[in-house]
Design a protein around this motif. Structure first.
Motif, PDB file in Angstrom:
ATOM      1  N   ILE A  71     -11.378  10.562  -3.299  1.00  0.00           N
ATOM      2  CA  ILE A  71     -10.664  11.193  -2.194  1.00  0.00           C
ATOM      3  C   ILE A  71     -11.657  11.486  -1.079  1.00  0.00           C
ATOM      4  N   SER A  72     -11.281  11.108   0.125  1.00  0.00           N
ATOM      5  CA  SER A  72     -12.137  11.339   1.287  1.00  0.00           C
ATOM      6  C   SER A  72     -11.297  11.928   2.414  1.00  0.00           C
ATOM      7  N   ARG A  73     -11.956  12.288   3.490  1.00  0.00           N
ATOM      8  CA  ARG A  73     -11.229  12.863   4.619  1.00  0.00           C
ATOM      9  C   ARG A  73     -11.779  12.339   5.935  1.00  0.00           C
ATOM     10  N   ASP A  74     -10.926  12.367   6.930  1.00  0.00           N
ATOM     11  CA  ASP A  74     -11.314  12.025   8.294  1.00  0.00           C
ATOM     12  C   ASP A  74     -10.950  13.237   9.143  1.00  0.00           C
ATOM     13  N   THR A  75     -11.940  14.029   9.481  1.00  0.00           N
ATOM     14  CA  THR A  75     -11.657  15.256  10.215  1.00  0.00           C
ATOM     15  C   THR A  75     -11.182  14.974  11.644  1.00  0.00           C
ATOM     16  N   SER A  76     -11.564  13.825  12.197  1.00  0.00           N
ATOM     17  CA  SER A  76     -11.115  13.494  13.554  1.00  0.00           C
ATOM     18  C   SER A  76      -9.627  13.161  13.582  1.00  0.00           C
ATOM     19  N   LYS A  77      -9.131  12.658  12.461  1.00  0.00           N
ATOM     20  CA  LYS A  77      -7.702  12.327  12.365  1.00  0.00           C
ATOM     21  C   LYS A  77      -6.927  13.370  11.555  1.00  0.00           C
ATOM     22  N   ASN A  78      -7.650  14.351  11.023  1.00  0.00           N
ATOM     23  CA  ASN A  78      -7.013  15.394  10.198  1.00  0.00           C
ATOM     24  C   ASN A  78      -6.207  14.763   9.056  1.00  0.00           C
ATOM     25  N   SER A  79      -6.880  13.875   8.348  1.00  0.00           N
ATOM     26  CA  SER A  79      -6.187  13.153   7.283  1.00  0.00           C
ATOM     27  C   SER A  79      -7.037  13.078   6.017  1.00  0.00           C
ATOM     28  N   ILE A  80      -6.355  12.827   4.925  1.00  0.00           N
ATOM     29  CA  ILE A  80      -6.948  12.724   3.589  1.00  0.00           C
ATOM     30  C   ILE A  80      -6.590  11.351   3.042  1.00  0.00           C
ATOM     31  N   THR A  81      -7.542  10.697   2.400  1.00  0.00           N
ATOM     32  CA  THR A  81      -7.287   9.373   1.838  1.00  0.00           C
ATOM     33  C   THR A  81      -7.606   9.353   0.345  1.00  0.00           C
ATOM     34  N   LEU A  82      -6.699   8.782  -0.413  1.00  0.00           N
ATOM     35  CA  LEU A  82      -6.902   8.549  -1.845  1.00  0.00           C
ATOM     36  C   LEU A  82      -7.150   7.065  -2.058  1.00  0.00           C
ATOM     37  N   GLN A  83      -8.219   6.735  -2.741  1.00  0.00           N
ATOM     38  CA  GLN A  83      -8.432   5.364  -3.193  1.00  0.00           C
ATOM     39  C   GLN A  83      -8.451   5.367  -4.711  1.00  0.00           C
ATOM     40  N   LEU A  84      -7.667   4.482  -5.297  1.00  0.00           N
ATOM     41  CA  LEU A  84      -7.605   4.350  -6.743  1.00  0.00           C
ATOM     42  C   LEU A  84      -7.936   2.902  -7.077  1.00  0.00           C
ATOM     43  N   ASN A  85      -9.024   2.705  -7.801  1.00  0.00           N
ATOM     44  CA  ASN A  85      -9.507   1.363  -8.094  1.00  0.00           C
ATOM     45  C   ASN A  85      -8.915   0.807  -9.394  1.00  0.00           C
ATOM     46  N   SER A  86      -8.966  -0.512  -9.495  1.00  0.00           N
ATOM     47  CA  SER A  86      -8.588  -1.208 -10.740  1.00  0.00           C
ATOM     48  C   SER A  86      -7.232  -0.738 -11.258  1.00  0.00           C
ATOM     49  N   VAL A  87      -6.226  -0.797 -10.413  1.00  0.00           N
ATOM     50  CA  VAL A  87      -4.916  -0.266 -10.801  1.00  0.00           C
ATOM     51  C   VAL A  87      -4.259  -1.153 -11.847  1.00  0.00           C
ATOM     52  N   THR A  88      -3.417  -0.521 -12.643  1.00  0.00           N
ATOM     53  CA  THR A  88      -2.602  -1.199 -13.651  1.00  0.00           C
ATOM     54  C   THR A  88      -1.156  -0.766 -13.436  1.00  0.00           C
ATOM     55  N   PRO A  89      -0.209  -1.400 -14.112  1.00  0.00           N
ATOM     56  CA  PRO A  89       1.192  -0.964 -13.970  1.00  0.00           C
ATOM     57  C   PRO A  89       1.397   0.508 -14.323  1.00  0.00           C
ATOM     58  N   GLU A  90       0.495   1.077 -15.138  1.00  0.00           N
ATOM     59  CA  GLU A  90       0.615   2.501 -15.484  1.00  0.00           C
ATOM     60  C   GLU A  90       0.337   3.420 -14.298  1.00  0.00           C
ATOM     61  N   ASP A  91      -0.184   2.866 -13.227  1.00  0.00           N
ATOM     62  CA  ASP A  91      -0.410   3.654 -12.010  1.00  0.00           C
ATOM     63  C   ASP A  91       0.809   3.660 -11.095  1.00  0.00           C
ATOM     64  N   THR A  92       1.852   2.970 -11.482  1.00  0.00           N
ATOM     65  CA  THR A  92       3.104   3.007 -10.721  1.00  0.00           C
ATOM     66  C   THR A  92       3.663   4.423 -10.736  1.00  0.00           C
ATOM     67  N   ALA A  93       3.942   4.946  -9.551  1.00  0.00           N
ATOM     68  CA  ALA A  93       4.387   6.340  -9.455  1.00  0.00           C
ATOM     69  C   ALA A  93       4.775   6.660  -8.008  1.00  0.00           C
ATOM     70  N   VAL A  94       5.416   7.800  -7.850  1.00  0.00           N
ATOM     71  CA  VAL A  94       5.539   8.398  -6.520  1.00  0.00           C
ATOM     72  C   VAL A  94       4.306   9.278  -6.333  1.00  0.00           C
ATOM     73  N   TYR A  95       3.592   9.052  -5.255  1.00  0.00           N
ATOM     74  CA  TYR A  95       2.372   9.796  -4.977  1.00  0.00           C
ATOM     75  C   TYR A  95       2.644  10.832  -3.889  1.00  0.00           C
ATOM     76  N   TYR A  96       2.247  12.078  -4.193  1.00  0.00           N
ATOM     77  CA  TYR A  96       2.448  13.185  -3.276  1.00  0.00           C
ATOM     78  C   TYR A  96       1.107  13.750  -2.809  1.00  0.00           C
ATOM     79  N   CYS A  97       1.100  14.164  -1.576  1.00  0.00           N
ATOM     80  CA  CYS A  97       0.010  14.960  -1.029  1.00  0.00           C
ATOM     81  C   CYS A  97       0.517  16.407  -0.995  1.00  0.00           C
TER      82      CYS A  97
END
Length: 119
Positions: A71-97
């Motif tokens: 998880i990282s952030r961009d303070t200039s854009k006031n945003s948060i980013t999630l990166q999830l590597n090597s995904v599998t079908p088990e990562d299928t989901a609704v993702y909430y912030c």
């Protein structure tokens, strides 16, 4: 009033990386005692906490993800980013912030974004 909006690709192929962004409006991601979380809900299952980035920039992740999440952030854009590597079908989901204000708890959620991992 703080509002959160998630965005990202709806479909990701297995073994690829998933990247989601949470854009925050109505408040600063650097505000004291604010923790910006990613939480997901697989189909037919309960909520699963993924990790957070704190107002200080400190991060913490669920051990169950085996170091695949970042998880990282961009303070200039006031945003948060999630990166999830090597995904599998088990990562299928609704993702909430979601925002957690210490010590009160979670008080603001985004509407969620569906991510499907499939070839």
């Amino acid at each position: 009033q703080v509002q959160l909006q998630e965005s990202g690709p709806g479909l990701v192929k297995p073994s690829q990386a998933l990247s989601l962004t949470c854009t925050v409006s109505g408040g600063s991601i650097r505000e004291n005692s604010n923790y910006w979380n990613w939480i997901r809900q697989p189909p037919g299952k309960g909520l699963e906490w993924v990790g957070y980035i704190a107002y200080s920039g400190q991060t913490y992740y669920s051990p169950s993800l085996n170091s695949r999440a970042s998880i990282s952030r961009d303070t200039s854009k006031n945003s948060i980013t999630l990166q999830l590597n090597s995904v599998t079908p088990e990562d299928t989901a609704v993702y909430y912030c979601a925002r957690l204000v210490w010590p009160s708890g979670f008080d603001t959620w985004g509407q969620g974004t569906q991510v499907t991992v499939s070839s």
